[in-house]
Design a protein around this motif. Structure first.
Motif, PDB file in Angstrom:
ATOM      1  N   THR A 288      24.877  37.400  43.322  1.00  5.49           N
ATOM      2  CA  THR A 288      25.918  37.887  42.695  1.00  5.49           C
ATOM      3  C   THR A 288      26.474  40.066  43.421  1.00  5.49           C
ATOM      4  O   THR A 288      27.683  39.884  43.648  1.00  5.49           O
ATOM      5  CB  THR A 288      25.124  39.243  41.567  1.00  5.49           C
TER       6      THR A 288
ATOM      7  N   GLU B 210      30.551  39.950  45.251  1.00  9.77           N
ATOM      8  CA  GLU B 210      31.365  40.544  45.242  1.00  9.77           C
ATOM      9  C   GLU B 210      32.140  41.532  45.507  1.00  9.77           C
ATOM     10  O   GLU B 210      33.066  41.686  45.534  1.00  9.77           O
ATOM     11  CB  GLU B 210      30.366  41.439  44.075  1.00  9.77           C
ATOM     12  N   SER B 211      30.468  41.658  46.553  1.00 11.46           N
ATOM     13  CA  SER B 211      30.968  43.113  47.925  1.00 11.46           C
ATOM     14  C   SER B 211      31.726  41.843  48.615  1.00 11.46           C
ATOM     15  O   SER B 211      33.010  42.491  49.313  1.00 11.46           O
ATOM     16  CB  SER B 211      29.499  43.025  48.540  1.00 11.46           C
TER      17      SER B 211
ATOM     18  N   SER C 113      33.921  39.466  47.819  1.00  7.15           N
ATOM     19  CA  SER C 113      35.444  39.465  47.542  1.00  7.15           C
ATOM     20  C   SER C 113      35.904  40.582  47.830  1.00  7.15           C
ATOM     21  O   SER C 113      36.918  40.853  48.074  1.00  7.15           O
ATOM     22  CB  SER C 113      35.367  39.475  45.868  1.00  7.15           C
TER      23      SER C 113
ATOM     24  N   ARG D 273      36.313  30.542  43.236  1.00 13.38           N
ATOM     25  CA  ARG D 273      36.784  32.129  42.382  1.00 13.38           C
ATOM     26  C   ARG D 273      38.253  31.931  43.606  1.00 13.38           C
ATOM     27  O   ARG D 273      39.307  32.452  42.399  1.00 13.38           O
ATOM     28  CB  ARG D 273      36.248  33.370  43.431  1.00 13.38           C
TER      29      ARG D 273
END
Length: 381
Positions: free
Chosen positions: A144, A148-149, A151, A201
């Protein structure tokens, strides 16, 4: 990729060296198996040159502004984003400090240069890992954090995709993980899941590239992890389940045909880096497919030619196994037309072969742009 060139003394016997002792990892669900023959849809020219641009460090090759990257380069990999720790999954990316790179632009200027490169049709991609950036996604929490990082960096700089350049001990196979089609090792399954999350995404135009060393791909033909003999290096062939699970989303695989020991090809012979023969044999393995660990029941299916490029050092300074312009172009012609082959003869001609990758744009500029000029002309980029 190496920040500084380092001579490797790898030989075939090292494949049977004593096993590593990777840290314990938590359980993770197996990744879905992708269908052979399906391909990613990110738009690229028919022929491409992909090159790495040193943006976060200095190594003697000199800083190169994005604005000064020669036009022959179609994909520009920004090297490198690295994790805060090997197992955190959390990536950081920053420009080379002024103390090391006096000519580095401000972040605002750098983003403007990215925008300008993209306006000229270039794909600018975040490369993760490298020689120093060990990334082991041992837990779902690390997966995760990775997504997230990554992105956040991609969004901050307005980038087109991500490149996975995991080296060293980032990927390995645990005892009993013997089928590349349904892996069970968490560092493998969490990476597959993270890359699926990222491609979901950003959608079909997202660029996904990988730059494994031959040890993590072609060596899997003979040895896969610890394997049936129990003595091989658990990293051998460890990229295969990642490539296979993501072949429907993979834009480009450019295996590093350098810093390599001798590798057995589909002809049962060992091939040595530095000449056309090696590139012909190594490329043909991913274009034709091969039995993993010599087991016909575990056949790694071929990638589409448009998903494959050949990875090369730009000069003798850039990596061990530099190949002359003439030898590279002879290998290219052999692979794409079936003519002029010397040494290994590919299974069939692949006119759709996508292009060449180089470590690096900086080293090529240092050497007078020979790679971009000569190979760009030959491929028509």
């Amino acid at each position: 990729m190496r920040r500084t060139p380092r001579l490797l003394a790898t030989v075939a016997a090292t494949l049977l060296a004593a096993s590593l002792s990777p840290a314990p990892v938590s359980a993770s669900a197996s990744a879905d198996t992708a269908t052979a023959g399906s391909t990613a849809t990110a738009q690229l020219p028919d022929r491409v040159l992909a090159g790495y641009l040193h943006t976060s460090f200095a190594n003697g090759s000199g800083w190169v502004d994005l604005a000064d990257v020669p036009d022959q380069w179609d994909i520009i990999h920004l090297a490198f984003a690295e994790p805060t720790s090997p197992t955190s999954g959390r990536l950081e990316f920053s420009l080379c400090p002024h103390t090391e790179c006096p000519d580095v632009p401000s972040e605002q200027e750098f983003i403007a240069q990215i925008d300008d490169a993209q306006a000229r049709g270039k794909k600018v991609v975040l490369s993760v890992g490298g020689q120093n950036g060990q990334v082991r996604l041992e837990t779902t929490r690390a997966r995760t954090a990775f997504v997230e990082s990554a992105s956040a960096i991609i969004d901050r700089y307005g980038l087109d995709g991500i490149d996975i350049d995991f080296e060293g001990n980032s990927l390995y196979l645990e005892e009993g993980d013997t089928d590349f089609r349904s892996p069970t090792t968490p560092v493998i399954t969490n990476l597959i899941g993270a890359l699926r999350d990222l491609t979901d995404r950003y959608g079909p135009d997202f660029v996904l590239t990988m730059a494994p060393e031959t040890f993590f791909v072609q060596v899997g033909h003979q040895f896969y992890g610890r394997g049936q003999w129990g003595g091989a290096d658990p990293r051998a062939g460890a990229y295969l389940p990642v490539i296979h699970a993501l072949r429907d989303r993979l834009t480009l695989l450019h295996v590093q045909h350098y810093n390599s020991g001798p590798i057995m090809g589909l002809d049962g012979q060992y091939h040595f880096m530095g000449g056309a023969d090696f590139h012909q044999a190594m490329a043909d393995m991913v274009l034709t497919g091969f039995p993993v660990q010599g087991d016909p029941s575990q056949f790694f299916p071929p990638l589409a030619p448009e998903q494959v490029a050949i990875g090369l050092p730009a000069s003798t300074y850039a990596g061990n196994g530099h190949t002359s312009v003439a030898e590279v172009q002879a290998a290219w012609d052999c692979l794409t037309t079936g003519s002029g082959c010397s040494g290994y003869t590919p299974t069939t001609a692949r006119p759709g072969l996508r292009g060449l990758m180089s470590w690096s744009i900086n080293w090529d500029r240092f050497g007078g742009d020979e790679f971009a000029t000569e190979h760009g002309r030959h491929l028509g980029t």
